[in-house]
Design a protein around this motif. Structure first.
Motif, PDB file in Angstrom:
ATOM      1  N   LEU A 191      20.164   3.993 -16.353  1.00  0.00           N
ATOM      2  CA  LEU A 191      20.491   3.197 -17.427  1.00  0.00           C
ATOM      3  C   LEU A 191      19.641   1.843 -17.197  1.00  0.00           C
ATOM      4  N   ASP A 192      19.115   1.209 -18.030  1.00  0.00           N
ATOM      5  CA  ASP A 192      18.503  -0.183 -18.094  1.00  0.00           C
ATOM      6  C   ASP A 192      19.026  -1.112 -19.096  1.00  0.00           C
ATOM      7  N   ARG A 193      18.867  -2.436 -18.955  1.00  0.00           N
ATOM      8  CA  ARG A 193      19.409  -3.589 -19.737  1.00  0.00           C
ATOM      9  C   ARG A 193      19.018  -3.586 -21.162  1.00  0.00           C
ATOM     10  N   ASN A 194      18.141  -2.622 -21.577  1.00  0.00           N
ATOM     11  CA  ASN A 194      17.491  -2.759 -23.119  1.00  0.00           C
ATOM     12  C   ASN A 194      18.180  -1.403 -23.613  1.00  0.00           C
ATOM     13  N   GLY A 195      19.374  -0.641 -23.114  1.00  0.00           N
ATOM     14  CA  GLY A 195      19.927   0.467 -23.465  1.00  0.00           C
ATOM     15  C   GLY A 195      19.037   1.643 -23.274  1.00  0.00           C
ATOM     16  N   GLY A 196      18.059   1.644 -22.660  1.00  0.00           N
ATOM     17  CA  GLY A 196      17.107   2.924 -22.242  1.00  0.00           C
ATOM     18  C   GLY A 196      18.258   3.695 -21.383  1.00  0.00           C
ATOM     19  N   GLU A 197      18.096   4.912 -21.466  1.00  0.00           N
ATOM     20  CA  GLU A 197      18.851   6.241 -20.743  1.00  0.00           C
ATOM     21  C   GLU A 197      17.601   6.949 -20.580  1.00  0.00           C
ATOM     22  N   GLU A 198      17.396   7.220 -19.182  1.00  0.00           N
ATOM     23  CA  GLU A 198      16.461   8.239 -18.681  1.00  0.00           C
ATOM     24  C   GLU A 198      17.470   9.216 -17.819  1.00  0.00           C
ATOM     25  N   ARG A 199      17.509  10.390 -18.468  1.00  0.00           N
ATOM     26  CA  ARG A 199      18.188  11.572 -17.803  1.00  0.00           C
ATOM     27  C   ARG A 199      17.303  12.725 -16.969  1.00  0.00           C
ATOM     28  N   LEU A 200      17.684  12.443 -15.910  1.00  0.00           N
ATOM     29  CA  LEU A 200      16.824  13.567 -14.811  1.00  0.00           C
ATOM     30  C   LEU A 200      17.629  14.868 -14.415  1.00  0.00           C
ATOM     31  N   PRO A 201      16.913  15.797 -14.409  1.00  0.00           N
ATOM     32  CA  PRO A 201      17.451  16.958 -14.124  1.00  0.00           C
ATOM     33  C   PRO A 201      17.728  17.130 -12.691  1.00  0.00           C
ATOM     34  N   LEU A 202      18.476  17.967 -12.052  1.00  0.00           N
ATOM     35  CA  LEU A 202      18.902  18.328 -10.913  1.00  0.00           C
ATOM     36  C   LEU A 202      17.897  18.344  -9.888  1.00  0.00           C
ATOM     37  N   MET A 203      17.958  17.327  -8.897  1.00  0.00           N
ATOM     38  CA  MET A 203      16.633  17.355  -7.845  1.00  0.00           C
ATOM     39  C   MET A 203      17.073  16.886  -6.669  1.00  0.00           C
ATOM     40  N   GLY A 204      16.145  16.830  -5.458  1.00  0.00           N
ATOM     41  CA  GLY A 204      16.504  16.405  -4.173  1.00  0.00           C
ATOM     42  C   GLY A 204      16.762  15.006  -4.300  1.00  0.00           C
ATOM     43  N   LYS A 205      17.504  14.608  -3.388  1.00  0.00           N
ATOM     44  CA  LYS A 205      17.719  13.024  -3.321  1.00  0.00           C
ATOM     45  C   LYS A 205      16.424  12.310  -3.167  1.00  0.00           C
ATOM     46  N   GLU A 206      15.709  12.656  -2.503  1.00  0.00           N
ATOM     47  CA  GLU A 206      14.279  11.906  -2.030  1.00  0.00           C
ATOM     48  C   GLU A 206      13.539  11.990  -3.459  1.00  0.00           C
ATOM     49  N   GLU A 207      13.564  12.778  -4.341  1.00  0.00           N
ATOM     50  CA  GLU A 207      12.656  12.742  -5.525  1.00  0.00           C
ATOM     51  C   GLU A 207      13.537  11.928  -6.646  1.00  0.00           C
ATOM     52  N   VAL A 208      14.850  11.947  -6.557  1.00  0.00           N
ATOM     53  CA  VAL A 208      15.585  11.063  -7.425  1.00  0.00           C
ATOM     54  C   VAL A 208      15.097   9.561  -6.964  1.00  0.00           C
ATOM     55  N   ALA A 209      15.277   9.265  -5.605  1.00  0.00           N
ATOM     56  CA  ALA A 209      15.101   7.910  -5.112  1.00  0.00           C
ATOM     57  C   ALA A 209      13.534   7.527  -5.701  1.00  0.00           C
ATOM     58  N   ASN A 210      12.559   8.514  -5.432  1.00  0.00           N
ATOM     59  CA  ASN A 210      11.233   8.102  -5.969  1.00  0.00           C
ATOM     60  C   ASN A 210      11.139   7.669  -7.322  1.00  0.00           C
ATOM     61  N   ARG A 211      12.116   8.571  -8.253  1.00  0.00           N
ATOM     62  CA  ARG A 211      12.145   8.233  -9.650  1.00  0.00           C
ATOM     63  C   ARG A 211      12.602   6.833  -9.909  1.00  0.00           C
ATOM     64  N   ILE A 212      13.652   6.385  -8.980  1.00  0.00           N
ATOM     65  CA  ILE A 212      14.230   4.980  -9.204  1.00  0.00           C
ATOM     66  C   ILE A 212      13.371   3.970  -8.916  1.00  0.00           C
ATOM     67  N   TRP A 213      12.412   4.302  -7.849  1.00  0.00           N
ATOM     68  CA  TRP A 213      11.232   3.439  -7.448  1.00  0.00           C
ATOM     69  C   TRP A 213      10.414   3.119  -8.300  1.00  0.00           C
ATOM     70  N   ASP A 214      10.093   4.199  -9.006  1.00  0.00           N
ATOM     71  CA  ASP A 214       8.942   4.186 -10.145  1.00  0.00           C
ATOM     72  C   ASP A 214       9.476   3.222 -11.256  1.00  0.00           C
TER      73      ASP A 214
END
Ligand code: CTP
Length: 400
Positions: free
Chosen positions: A369-392
Motif C-alpha cells: 500500500l502507498d500513501r496515495n491509496g495505491g494497492e499492489e497485490r503480489l502473487p505468492l513468491m519467494g521472500k527475496e523476490e518480494v523484497a526486490n519488488r519492495i525495493w523497486d
C-alpha cells in the motif's frame, strides 16, 4: 535469480576444486547456464567429466579442443558471458591474471572479457600472505574485479590461517550483486528483522514465531542493488548476508535504541521485525519458582518504534519509511490504518495465518500500500523476490 545468465566457471588447480565443483550445481539450480573452463592442473583434482555432468555443458580446457562451432573459442566465450567466476583461484592463476597473460584458455577468456569477474582465492596461508600474492590481488581489485576474502581455519596442507575457499552463500551474494542493477547505490538503508524476546526471568521470555527471513531477504537484496545496509536483528537462526552490517538485539527496547540512533543517517528504514508489543513489567533474577509465580504476569507496553519514526519524520521526505502489517487474513483496511497512523510511505500487508506464506515460511503473499491509496497485490513468491519488488517501489519513490 540467475535465469538467462551465462556464467563462465573458471577452475584452477588446487584441492579446493573438489569443494568448488559443488557450486556448479548450485549456480545451475539458481537458473544460470554454466560453462566450465578448467586449467590443465584443475583437471588433476576434478575430472572434466564431473564438471560436464554437473553443468550439463561441455567443459573447455584447452585452446584446441573445440569443434568448428567455436572458431575463436576464447573470444566467443568471453563475449557471450554475463559473468566469470573463478574458483578456486590459485596463487599462480591470480599472478597470471594480474600480469595479463593469455597462456591458457581461462587466462585468455578473462583477458578478452568485458563482463564482471569474481575471483575466489584458495591456497596455503603463507602463499596468500606473500607480498607477491597480496600485490597481485590488489592489482585485480584495482582493475575492478571482485576478489573474495578467503576464509580462515584449518587448510588441506595442515596449516592454519587464511586461505580457505569462501562459502557458497557468500560468493552467491557477490554473483547476484555483480549482475544486479545498482539502483540503490549511495543509499543508506536500515532494515529490522526477526522477533524481539522479552525476558520474564533469566530463563524464560515472551516471543513470537518470526523467522527473520523477510527482513534478511530485504537486507541481502538491498546490498546487492548497491545500498549500504545495516540489519538490526532480533534473535534468529539465519546467517547475516555478506556485506551487511549486523546490529544484534534481543528486546524491543534494544531495537528501539538501535533504530533511533540510525534515524538521521538512514535514507530508508524498513521495519520488517515482529516487535513484541508488551514486555513483562519486572524481570525476575534467577528462575521464578512455580510456587512464587501464580498464574499472573503483569505486562507493560513497549514503544511503537515505527509510530515514533513516523512522528519524527513528520512532513519530510527522508527517511523513507516502510512498515509491515502482520494481519490474520487479508486485512487491507487495517494496513491502511497503520500506514496513516504510523506516517509510512509504504505499508506491506501480509497474512501471517496463511499456511503457505508469512511467518516462518520461505514464501510470502503481500499487498503493498502507498500513501496515495495505491494497492499492489503480489502473487505468492519467494521472500527475496518480494523484497526486490519492495525495493523497486522504493527506487521509484526515490527517483520521484
Ligand atoms: N512495530 C514497531 N514497534 C512496535 C510494534 C510494531 O515498530 N512496538 C512495527 C512493525 O515492525 C511493523 C508495523 O509496526 O512494521 C506494524 O506492526 P504490527 O504488529 O502489524 O502492528 P501493531 O502496530 O503492533 O498493531 P496490532 O498488533 O494491534 O495489529
Amino acid at each position: 535469480m540467475l535465469s538467462g545468465k551465462k556464467v563462465i566457471f573458471g577452475m584452477s588447480g588446487g584441492i579446493a576444486a573438489c569443494k568448488a565443483a559443488g557450486w556448479i550445481r548450485d549456480l545451475a539450480r539458481d537458473g544460470a547456464e554454466v560453462h566450465v573452463v578448467m586449467t590443465r592442473n584443475a583437471a588433476e583434482f576434478v575430472t572434466p567429466l564431473t564438471c560436464a555432468a554437473l553443468s550439463g555443458n561441455e567443459v573447455v580446457s584447452d585452446f584446441f579442443d573445440q569443434g568448428s562451432a567455436h572458431l575463436i573459442p576464447h573470444v566467443n566465450l568471453a563475449c557471450e558471458a554475463d559473468l566469470i567466476l573463478i574458483a578456486p583461484a590459485t596463487a599462480n592463476t591470480i599472478a597470471r591474471l594480474a600480469h595479463g597473460l593469455a597462456d591458457d584458455m581461462l587466462a585468455a577468456i578473462v583477458l578478452a572479457a568485458r563482463c564482471p569477474v569474481i575471483v575466489c582465492p584458495a591456497m596455503n596461508s603463507a602463499m596468500y600472505e606473500n607480498p607477491a600474492t597480496r600485490e597481485n590481488v590488489a592489482t585485480l581489485r584495482r582493475r575492478g574485479m571482485t576478489v573474495a576474502d578467503p576464509g580462515e581455519g584449518a587448510l588441506a596442507c595442515r596449516a592454519t590461517g587464511p586461505g580457505r575457499l569462501p562459502e557458497y552463500a557468500e560468493v552467491r551474494e557477490y554473483v547476484l550483486a555483480a549482475l544486479a542493477e545498482q539502483d540503490l547505490s549511495g543509499l543508506k538503508v536500515t532494515v529490522t528483522a526477526g522477533p524481539t524476546l522479552e525476558p520474564l526471568d533469566q530463563v524464560r521470555y515472551l516471543g513470537n514465531r518470526s523467522s527473520g527471513r523477510m527482513g534478511y531477504a530485504l537486507a541481502a537484496t538491498a546490498r546487492r542493488r548497491g545500498a549500504e545496509v545495516t540489519l538490526v536483528s532480533g534473535p534468529t537462526r539465519l546467517e547475516p548476508p555478506a556485506g551487511v552490517e549486523l546490529a544484534p538485539v534481543t528486546t524491543a527496547l534494544e531495537m528501539h535504541r538501535e533504530v533511533m540512533t540510525r534515524f538521521e543517517s538512514s535514507d530508508v528504514l524498513v521495519k520488517a521485525a515482529a516487535v513484541s508489543d508488551f514486555r513483562p513489567e519486572t524481570v525476575a533474577s534467577g528462575k521464578i519458582k512455580k510456587a512464587e509465580c501464580g498464574l499472573e504476569i503483569r505486562l507493560t507496553a513497549n514503544p511503537d518504534i515505527l509510530a515514533e519514526l513516523g512522528e519524527k519524520k513528520g512532513n519530510s521526505a527522508r527517511p523513507l519509511l516502510v512498515g509491515f502489517a502482520a494481519e490474520a487474513g487479508e486485512n487491507l483496511e487495517e494496513g491502511k490504518r497503520k500506514l496513516s497512523r504510523k506516517n509510512c510511505d509504504l505499508m506491506v500487508v501480509n497474512d501471517i495465518t496463511a499456511s503457505d506464506a508469512g511467518f516462518a515460511s520461505e514464501n510470502n503473499r503481500v499487498v503493498i500500500l502507498d500513501r496515495n491509496g495505491g494497492e499492489e497485490r503480489l502473487p505468492l513468491m519467494g521472500k527475496e523476490e518480494v523484497a526486490n519488488r519492495i525495493w523497486d517501489r522504493v527506487a521509484r519513490l526515490r527517483g520521484g
